[in-house]
Each structure stands twice: as structure tokens, then as C-alpha cells.
Scaffold this motif. Structure first.
Motif, PDB file in Angstrom:
ATOM      1  N   GLN A   1       2.489  -4.204  37.058  1.00 36.30           N
ATOM      2  CA  GLN A   1       2.393  -5.607  37.456  1.00 36.30           C
ATOM      3  C   GLN A   1       3.692  -6.355  37.186  1.00 36.30           C
ATOM      4  O   GLN A   1       4.371  -6.107  36.195  1.00 36.30           O
ATOM      5  N   ILE A   2       4.013  -7.268  38.083  1.00 36.62           N
ATOM      6  CA  ILE A   2       5.182  -8.115  37.926  1.00 36.62           C
ATOM      7  C   ILE A   2       4.908  -9.434  38.632  1.00 36.62           C
ATOM      8  O   ILE A   2       4.126  -9.484  39.595  1.00 36.62           O
ATOM      9  N   GLY A   3       5.517 -10.505  38.156  1.00 34.04           N
ATOM     10  CA  GLY A   3       5.321 -11.801  38.779  1.00 34.04           C
ATOM     11  C   GLY A   3       6.093 -11.925  40.072  1.00 34.04           C
ATOM     12  O   GLY A   3       7.201 -11.391  40.203  1.00 34.04           O
ATOM     13  N   PRO A   4       5.561 -12.638  41.057  1.00 40.09           N
ATOM     14  CA  PRO A   4       6.272 -12.792  42.339  1.00 40.09           C
ATOM     15  C   PRO A   4       7.618 -13.484  42.202  1.00 40.09           C
ATOM     16  O   PRO A   4       8.516 -13.256  43.014  1.00 40.09           O
ATOM     17  N   GLN A   5       7.770 -14.334  41.198  1.00 36.61           N
ATOM     18  CA  GLN A   5       9.025 -15.060  41.023  1.00 36.61           C
ATOM     19  C   GLN A   5       9.997 -14.353  40.074  1.00 36.61           C
ATOM     20  O   GLN A   5      11.045 -14.902  39.741  1.00 36.61           O
TER      21      GLN A   5
ATOM     22  N   SER B   1      -0.304 -15.710  38.386  1.00 40.38           N
ATOM     23  CA  SER B   1      -0.849 -16.044  37.074  1.00 40.38           C
ATOM     24  C   SER B   1      -2.365 -15.966  37.019  1.00 40.38           C
ATOM     25  O   SER B   1      -2.959 -15.869  35.937  1.00 40.38           O
ATOM     26  N   ASP B   2      -3.026 -16.008  38.176  1.00 33.23           N
ATOM     27  CA  ASP B   2      -4.481 -15.898  38.220  1.00 33.23           C
ATOM     28  C   ASP B   2      -4.954 -14.464  38.410  1.00 33.23           C
ATOM     29  O   ASP B   2      -6.162 -14.214  38.536  1.00 33.23           O
ATOM     30  N   GLY B   3      -4.015 -13.534  38.441  1.00 35.42           N
ATOM     31  CA  GLY B   3      -4.374 -12.136  38.609  1.00 35.42           C
ATOM     32  C   GLY B   3      -4.578 -11.714  40.048  1.00 35.42           C
ATOM     33  O   GLY B   3      -5.046 -10.599  40.311  1.00 35.42           O
ATOM     34  N   VAL B   4      -4.238 -12.589  40.993  1.00 38.74           N
ATOM     35  CA  VAL B   4      -4.422 -12.280  42.416  1.00 38.74           C
ATOM     36  C   VAL B   4      -3.206 -11.513  42.934  1.00 38.74           C
ATOM     37  O   VAL B   4      -2.061 -11.914  42.696  1.00 38.74           O
ATOM     38  N   LEU B   5      -3.467 -10.436  43.640  1.00 35.08           N
ATOM     39  CA  LEU B   5      -2.390  -9.626  44.199  1.00 35.08           C
ATOM     40  C   LEU B   5      -1.701 -10.392  45.326  1.00 35.08           C
ATOM     41  O   LEU B   5      -2.345 -10.860  46.265  1.00 35.08           O
ATOM     42  N   GLN B   6      -0.381 -10.523  45.217  1.00 41.80           N
ATOM     43  CA  GLN B   6       0.397 -11.236  46.216  1.00 41.80           C
ATOM     44  C   GLN B   6       1.210 -10.317  47.113  1.00 41.80           C
ATOM     45  O   GLN B   6       1.628 -10.715  48.199  1.00 41.80           O
ATOM     46  N   GLY B   7       1.439  -9.112  46.649  1.00 42.21           N
ATOM     47  CA  GLY B   7       2.209  -8.181  47.449  1.00 42.21           C
ATOM     48  C   GLY B   7       2.583  -6.946  46.659  1.00 42.21           C
ATOM     49  O   GLY B   7       2.257  -6.816  45.482  1.00 42.21           O
ATOM     50  N   VAL B   8       3.271  -6.040  47.328  1.00 45.17           N
ATOM     51  CA  VAL B   8       3.753  -4.801  46.713  1.00 45.17           C
ATOM     52  C   VAL B   8       5.217  -4.632  47.079  1.00 45.17           C
ATOM     53  O   VAL B   8       5.605  -4.829  48.237  1.00 45.17           O
ATOM     54  N   VAL B   9       6.029  -4.287  46.086  1.00 44.91           N
ATOM     55  CA  VAL B   9       7.454  -4.050  46.338  1.00 44.91           C
ATOM     56  C   VAL B   9       7.770  -2.615  45.954  1.00 44.91           C
ATOM     57  O   VAL B   9       7.421  -2.153  44.867  1.00 44.91           O
ATOM     58  N   THR B  10       8.379  -1.888  46.870  1.00 47.42           N
ATOM     59  CA  THR B  10       8.671  -0.470  46.671  1.00 47.42           C
ATOM     60  C   THR B  10      10.167  -0.241  46.497  1.00 47.42           C
ATOM     61  O   THR B  10      10.979  -1.144  46.686  1.00 47.42           O
TER      62      THR B  10
ATOM     63  N   ASP C   1       6.248  -6.654  50.297  1.00 47.59           N
ATOM     64  CA  ASP C   1       5.310  -6.598  51.415  1.00 47.59           C
ATOM     65  C   ASP C   1       4.151  -7.518  51.061  1.00 47.59           C
ATOM     66  O   ASP C   1       3.399  -7.245  50.125  1.00 47.59           O
ATOM     67  N   ARG C   2       3.995  -8.610  51.810  1.00 43.80           N
ATOM     68  CA  ARG C   2       2.980  -9.604  51.485  1.00 43.80           C
ATOM     69  C   ARG C   2       1.583  -9.224  51.976  1.00 43.80           C
ATOM     70  O   ARG C   2       0.599  -9.876  51.608  1.00 43.80           O
TER      71      ARG C   2
END
Length: 278
Positions: free
Chosen positions: A227-231, A254-263, A157-158
Motif C-alpha cells: 500500500q502507498i498513498g496516491p500523493q 486515507s479511507d482505505g479505498v483503492l485508487q489505483g495500481v502503479v507498476t 492506473d486509475r
């Protein structure tokens, strides 16, 4: 994978050496095979039997069929030579299924033998469990192959609902927990940097303790492994700690910015097409 066969090989060599040292070759072989009427001592029979059992176990266990150790070794070799772990799992898993079927046929033949009926039943039971384990490996290999190119960013979820770090606990309870009925939320700063997770139980406890104006940032569970990387590949989510603890992971760049949540719901939806109907 090689540890088990190596231990068995060492034991076989040890008992074989002891048997040969304390007896002649013919008497030791008679003892190992427990031939009727063979003149030998009980101690030599024990040593011979242990040598025979470990030798037989070694030969059985190094058959290159999953889940036997030989299958695991073959899987490692194929993975090493091809660079494809899923292909290695599929090959050795299918080899395990074939071996289990052949073993089952041997068991069926044994059932029709008066002297081998009991051994036939044991062989059939062993073949059943081997086939089940091999089939599971095949399913896992096929599933992993189908999702190997799917990443966290493909299913997450972006635009997840997050709580600002400066929000008070009372605001968090009224505007987020009571509204969405979720047990936790990700907390971010003004730049959407992920700071940690806040749980509903912790917020409610602090409010009951008379601290409703406390900032959310003061009650974070910052060390929770979510935490997990988007890629990151989808497969990496299946054993992630956060999935077990929260039922979700937070995708952070890599900059610590939240990109989304995966459930878990996202993962199940992604896996559903990989399963055959029924």
C-alpha cells in the motif's frame, strides 16, 4: 557521515599522544616519517607510522567531495541549510567529480616519476572509482530533481482490474487469472476498500486441494507491504518493498479505498524522459 572521521581522529590523537609521551618530539616525527638513519625503536616507528597514516586518512576523508565522508557531511549541511536534498547531492557530486579529476592528474604526474610510478597507478585507480561514484550521485540527484513533483497518482492506473472479495476461487481463476495472465490481483469489497492481494499460485493450490468454492477473501496475503498513498512522491516507489515482491504498489487513500495500481512499467515510463538519449 561523521562516524568515520571521528574514529580516525580518535586513533590519530591516541597514537600521537602515545608517541609524544614515550619520546621526544624530534625522534617521534622522525619515526612517523620513517626517516633513514633516524635512531629510534621499532615500537616507536610503528606508533609513529599509525599516527601518520590516520592523520593523512583524516585529511583526505574530510575533503568535501562525494563519496568521501567529507562530501557526505557537506551534503548534509547543504541539505540542512537549503532544505533541498537533491541540490545538495548535485553540488557534492560535482565537487567529487572535480576532485577525482584533480587526483587523476596527480596520478598521471606520478607515472612519469621513476620513484612514484606505482603510487601513480594506485592514485589513478582511486581517482577512477571516486569519479564513478560521484558521477552516479550526480545522475541520481538530477533524476530526483526532475521527478520530485511527480506523485503516484500522476502515473498510476486509475481503473485497475480487481477481484471482488465475495468471488470464489474458481471464478477468480477462470475470470481473472486465466483471462489476464497476471500473477496476482488486488482484492476489494463492495465499497472498493482494499483488502489485500491474492496470488495465482495460492488460488491454484486451494482448488487442487478441493476448495474451489472458497471465497477469495479467505486466501488473501493481507500483510504484504504494497500500500502507498496516491500523493506519495514517485521517488518513494523506487525502494518500496512491494515493487521488489510484486513489481507493483496499490494506491490507497486515507479511507482505505483503492485508487489505483502503479507498476514497474509505469515507473519506467515516468523515468524514461529523465534519461539522456543513449
Amino acid at each position: 557521515a561523521t562516524a568515520g572521521p571521528l574514529v580516525t581522529l580518535i586513533l590519530f590523537a591516541l597514537f600521537l599522544a602515545v608517541g609524544v609521551l614515550v619520546s621526544s618530539g624530534s625522534s617521534f616525527s622522525d619515526a612517523a616519517l620513517i626517516k633513514k638513519g633516524a635512531g629510534t625503536s621499532p615500537a616507536l616507528v610503528l606508533v609513529g607510522w599509525l599516527a601518520f597514516i590516520n592523520g593523512a586518512l583524516l585529511l583526505f576523508n574530510i575533503i568535501p567531495a562525494f563519496p568521501l565522508d567529507g562530501g557526505r557531511i557537506a551534503r548534509a549541511v547543504i541539505w540542512w541549510r537549503t532544505g533541498d536534498r537533491n541540490r545538495a547531492t548535485l553540488i557534492t557530486g560535482r565537487a567529487g567529480q572535480v576532485f577525482a579529476l584533480l587526483l587523476g592528474l596527480v596520478g598521471l604526474v606520478g607515472l612519469f616519476s621513476p620513484e612514484g610510478a606505482f603510487l601513480g597507478v594506485l592514485t589513478l585507480v582511486l581517482a577512477f572509482f571516486l569519479h564513478q561514484a560521484a558521477a552516479q550521485a550526480v545522475v541520481q540527484g538530477e533524476l530526483a530533481r526532475r521527478i520530485e513533483h511527480v506523485t503516484v497518482s500522476d502515473i498510476m492506473d486509475r481503473e485497475p482490474v480487481t477481484i471482488p472479495a465475495q468471488a470464489t476461487l474458481l471464478d477468480a481463476q477462470e475470470q481473472f487469472f486465466l483471462r489476464y495472465r497476471w500473477p496476482w490481483f488486488a482484492v476489494v469489497d463492495a465499497g472498493r476498500h482494499f483488502l489485500g492481494v491474492v496470488r495465482e499460485q495460492r488460488v491454484a493450490a486451494e482448488i487442487e486441494a478441493g476448495r474451489p468454492a472458497l471465497p477469495v477473501a479467505d486466501v488473501l496475503e493481507a500483510d504484504m507491504p504494497v500500500q502507498i498513498g496516491p500523493q506519495a512522491p514517485l521517488e518513494s516507489l523506487l525502494g518500496a518493498d512491494g515493487m521488489g515482491q510484486l513489481g507493483a504498489m496499490v494506491a490507497v487513500d486515507s479511507d482505505g479505498v483503492l485508487q489505483g495500481v502503479v507498476t514497474l512499467a509505469h515507473v519506467r515510463q515516468a523515468l524514461r524522459p529523465a534519461h539522456p538519449a543513449g
